[in-house]
Design an enzyme around this catalytic site. Structure first.
Site: not given
Length: 263
Positions: A51, A80, A106, A171, A175, A204
């Protein structure tokens, strides 16, 4: 429509027995932490999470150890978007866990903005974390996995890679790129015995999503799901565990939707 209750939490079935797992952006209450918890419950011998927030990472490692009883849980600060961080994370995971069997990419970044109002840096920031970050981690990990002739990478995509939604141009593009990256890299890695697949969640609920998106919009999207509710983060993690396990041994280059969306 009232949101329906989720099903009971499903017990682990040792899908990852004896495996080591590295998960990016896994501190907090989102899909990454749920995947880390699930990996331990599925029998992983060691788990490392990364993280960018030191305090949150320390708390997450402590919580995983406390909640699961597994001592071989490790944390590593890593961004990342930084190649040096990526290399350091992969090297430390390999050394600490005696090799990485499963990588779960993730890390991702969203936001809400009309395209006509979007600045270049807003666009670039989302793509750098979500798409290019996934590429960096995959590239570094494949250099370790391919010589061994084994390994699994699971990427976190989104149904927005397929479907359209206002204020999500950056976004959704990122993706969709993750999906294409999954398919193309899987063909290359197959020659070396490494599998690469992706999970594509619809919605989610977790704390970070609630902070970055209007609750009215989230409830509207959840109501479109066939079950009348958003997924629990552990329900998405369950699909990740399947893709990481030997049960999906003939699957590579696939994007598996975790959705009940019908409109």
């Amino acid at each position: 429509m009232a949101l329906k209750e989720p099903p009971p939490y499903v017990a682990g079935h040792n899908l990852l027995a004896g495996k080591s797992v590295l998960i990016t952006a896994a501190a907090g209450a989102g899909i990454g932490f749920a995947a880390a918890t699930r990996a331990v419950e599925e029998g992983a011998r060691a788990v490392m999470i990364s993280d960018i927030h030191e305090g949150r990472l320390e708390k997450a490692v402590a919580a995983l150890k406390s909640e699961t009883g597994l001592e071989s849980v490790y944390g590593k600060l890593a961004n990342v978007t930084d190649e040096a961080d990526v290399q350091a994370l992969v090297d430390e995971a390999e050394a600490t866990m005696g090799g990485v069997d499963v990588l779960i990419n993730n890390a991702g970044l969203g936001g809400t903005k009309l395209l006509v109002d979007m600045e270049d840096d807003e666009w670039s920031r989302v793509l750098d974390v979500t798409l290019t970050g996934t590429m960096r981690m995959s590239r570094a990990m494949l250099k370790k996995m391919q010589p061994r002739g084994t390994g699994v990478i699971v990427n976190n995509a989104s149904v927005l890679g397929w479907r359209a939604q206002k204020e999500q141009c950056h976004y959704a593009a990122a993706k969709a790129g993750v999906m294409a990256l999954t398919r193309c890299s899987a063909l290359e890695a197959a020659d070396h015995g490494v599998r690469i697949n992706a999970v594509s969640p619809s919605i989610a609920f977790h704390d970070f999503l609630k902070k970055t998106s209007p609750m009215e919009l989230l409830e509207e999207l959840a109501a479109k799901e066939a079950f009348g509710r958003a997924a629990e983060v552990w329900e998405v993690a369950n699909v990740m565990m399947f893709l990481a396990s030997d049960y999906s041994g003939y699957m590579t280059g696939e994007v598996l939707s975790c959705s009940s969306q019908h409109a």
